[in-house]
Design a protein around this motif. Structure first.
Motif, short mmCIF file in Angstrom:
data_model
loop_
_atom_site.label_atom_id
_atom_site.label_comp_id
_atom_site.label_asym_id
_atom_site.label_seq_id
_atom_site.Cartn_x
_atom_site.Cartn_y
_atom_site.Cartn_z
N PHE A 1 39.99 -4.78 53.22
CA PHE A 1 39.78 -6.04 52.51
C PHE A 1 38.44 -5.97 51.78
O PHE A 1 37.47 -5.43 52.30
CB PHE A 1 39.77 -7.22 53.49
CG PHE A 1 40.97 -7.28 54.40
CD1 PHE A 1 42.08 -8.03 54.05
CD2 PHE A 1 40.98 -6.56 55.60
CE1 PHE A 1 43.19 -8.08 54.89
CE2 PHE A 1 42.08 -6.61 56.43
CZ PHE A 1 43.19 -7.37 56.08
N VAL A 2 38.41 -6.53 50.58
CA VAL A 2 37.17 -6.58 49.79
C VAL A 2 36.79 -8.04 49.59
O VAL A 2 37.60 -8.84 49.12
CB VAL A 2 37.34 -5.87 48.44
CG1 VAL A 2 36.08 -6.04 47.59
CG2 VAL A 2 37.65 -4.38 48.64
N ARG B 1 35.56 -12.02 62.52
CA ARG B 1 37.02 -11.89 62.30
C ARG B 1 37.65 -13.24 62.01
O ARG B 1 38.42 -13.39 61.05
CB ARG B 1 37.67 -11.27 63.53
CG ARG B 1 39.18 -11.15 63.47
CD ARG B 1 39.79 -11.03 64.86
NE ARG B 1 39.64 -12.26 65.62
CZ ARG B 1 39.81 -12.33 66.93
NH1 ARG B 1 40.10 -11.26 67.64
NH2 ARG B 1 39.67 -13.50 67.55
N ASP B 2 37.33 -14.23 62.83
CA ASP B 2 37.92 -15.55 62.66
C ASP B 2 37.50 -16.20 61.35
O ASP B 2 38.32 -16.83 60.67
CB ASP B 2 37.54 -16.45 63.83
CG ASP B 2 38.17 -16.00 65.15
OD1 ASP B 2 39.12 -15.20 65.09
OD2 ASP B 2 37.69 -16.45 66.21
N ALA B 3 36.23 -16.07 61.00
CA ALA B 3 35.73 -16.70 59.77
C ALA B 3 36.40 -16.13 58.54
O ALA B 3 36.71 -16.87 57.59
CB ALA B 3 34.21 -16.51 59.69
N LEU B 4 36.65 -14.83 58.53
CA LEU B 4 37.25 -14.17 57.36
C LEU B 4 38.76 -13.98 57.51
O LEU B 4 39.40 -13.40 56.64
CB LEU B 4 36.59 -12.82 57.10
CG LEU B 4 35.31 -12.82 56.24
CD1 LEU B 4 34.20 -13.63 56.90
CD2 LEU B 4 34.83 -11.40 55.97
N PHE C 1 36.35 -3.12 63.29
CA PHE C 1 36.23 -2.90 61.85
C PHE C 1 35.00 -2.07 61.51
O PHE C 1 34.09 -1.90 62.32
CB PHE C 1 36.17 -4.24 61.09
CG PHE C 1 35.07 -5.17 61.53
CD1 PHE C 1 33.76 -5.00 61.11
CD2 PHE C 1 35.35 -6.25 62.36
CE1 PHE C 1 32.74 -5.86 61.51
CE2 PHE C 1 34.35 -7.12 62.79
CZ PHE C 1 33.04 -6.92 62.34
N SER C 2 35.03 -1.54 60.30
CA SER C 2 33.87 -0.83 59.74
C SER C 2 33.55 -1.46 58.39
O SER C 2 34.39 -2.16 57.80
CB SER C 2 34.18 0.66 59.57
OG SER C 2 35.28 0.85 58.68
N THR D 1 37.19 -2.53 56.69
CA THR D 1 38.39 -1.81 57.12
C THR D 1 38.64 -2.11 58.59
O THR D 1 37.78 -1.84 59.44
CB THR D 1 38.24 -0.30 56.91
OG1 THR D 1 37.96 -0.04 55.51
CG2 THR D 1 39.51 0.43 57.30
N THR D 2 39.80 -2.68 58.88
CA THR D 2 40.12 -3.07 60.25
C THR D 2 41.14 -2.12 60.87
O THR D 2 41.93 -1.48 60.17
CB THR D 2 40.69 -4.50 60.31
OG1 THR D 2 41.93 -4.55 59.59
CG2 THR D 2 39.71 -5.50 59.68
#
Length: 328
Positions: A197-198, A257-260, A267-268, A280-281
């Motif tokens: 994701f970006v 994680r929850d916010a996005l 993730f990295s 990247t998850t």
């Protein structure tokens, strides 16, 4: 005592024994408002669920339909039957755990009705799939997972990052020792296991505003973030992010994680142009308890639902002697 008196005495004793044997059934039927199935003596429990179309806002549905309806929402019809059985036990345990402390006994878990199932699958497939889900519910009877004579906490997720997480690490509590790190290498082959994701830095700043600390430097706050403002500081033993720095804020990977709305907190981070960050998850879900993907692969290899649950919830016990009258 004459023969007639003896016969009457034996009849009285027999009648008393019959009543004694059937009493739990009669009480359960009376308390639960159950109905007798056609062609047999089995009965089913009805549960209360919210219904805005009813005057009192509540309606009753069959217990089996309720569990099957939840199961349909959580697992694909392509899943192995042993996987469905394992999930049925997890759902039943969660509901019993909730009902034990619920005064009004109204269940609010989302479920799919028969009508919704038929619309989703179509008339040709409806009967086949509906039977598959209800069979998973009925074949596990009243089985639940217990720990120290209490209903266990039974979380689950779609797939891990290769290992499930320890509840002690995630929650900081030793209350659930049976939710521990489990190697799940098969999860690496799960659908959508790795996703990227970006996000523009300004969007990340906005989405995380509820837990970001006020920046001391007003000029920097106005300027926004850059890649140097993001740093993964630690991960748990399963590989999920434990601590993340955003500017002057320290947050957990789960908060991020929850916010996005990311699929996982494993993730990295990498740069993506001058004004965006790439995330990247790995895995889908919180990572605790049973991985549905690995459970399904275990089922394909011939594992039973009992073996699957023993792997993910080691130290717990399966029981099927729970009385509905204790719960409903």
């Amino acid at each position: 005592m004459n023969r007639y008196a003896v016969e009457q005495k034996f009849k009285s004793i027999a009648a008393f024994l019959i009543i004694l044997i059937l009493l739990p059934y009669i009480v359960s039927v009376f308390v639960n408002g159950t109905d007798v199935r056609e062609g047999g003596s089995e009965f089913y429990v009805k549960v209360k669920v919210p219904d805005t179309e009813q005057a009192d806002g509540v309606t009753e549905i069959e217990w089996t339909d309720y569990l099957a309806g939840i199961l349909v929402e959580e697992l694909s019809e392509d899943c192995e039957e042993e996987t469905l059985k394992a999930q049925a036990v997890l759902i039943r345990t969660q509901i019993y755990r909730t009902l034990a402390n619920l005064e009004d006994k109204i269940l609010t878990e989302s479920y799919m009705s028969r009508e919704e199932m038929e619309r989703m699958w179509g008339e040709e497939k409806y009967e086949e799939y509906y039977e598959k889900y209800t069979r998973a519910v009925e074949s596990t009877d009243d089985t639940v997972i217990m720990y120290n004579d209490s209903y266990a906490w039974t979380p689950f997720h779609q797939s891990s990052c290769g290992k499930t997480r320890s509840a002690a690490e995630v929650l900081g509590s030793e209350e659930y020792p049976y939710i521990a790190v489990r190697d799940c290498p098969l999860d690496k082959e799960a659908e959508d296991e790795v996703q990227s994701f970006v996000f523009p830095y300004a969007e990340v700043q906005n989405l995380c505003r509820n837990f970001l600390v006020a920046e001391e430097d007003g000029e920097k706050a106005a300027r926004g973030y850059s890649f140097e403002d993001f740093e993964i500081q630690s991960c748990d033993s399963a590989g999920y992010v434990s601590s993340l720095r955003i500017g002057n804020t320290l947050c957990t990977g789960d908060q991020f994680r929850d916010a996005l709305s990311l699929p996982s907190s494993a993730f990295s981070l990498s740069e993506s142009g001058d004004d965006s960050i790439k995330i990247t998850t790995t895995g889908k879900g919180h990572g605790m308890g049973m991985s549905i993907w690995t459970a399904d692969q275990m089922a394909k290899e011939g594992k039973t639902y009992e073996e699957i649950l023993a792997f993910f919830f080691e130290g717990t016990e399966l029981r099927n002697d729970i009385q509905e009258t204790e719960i409903f």
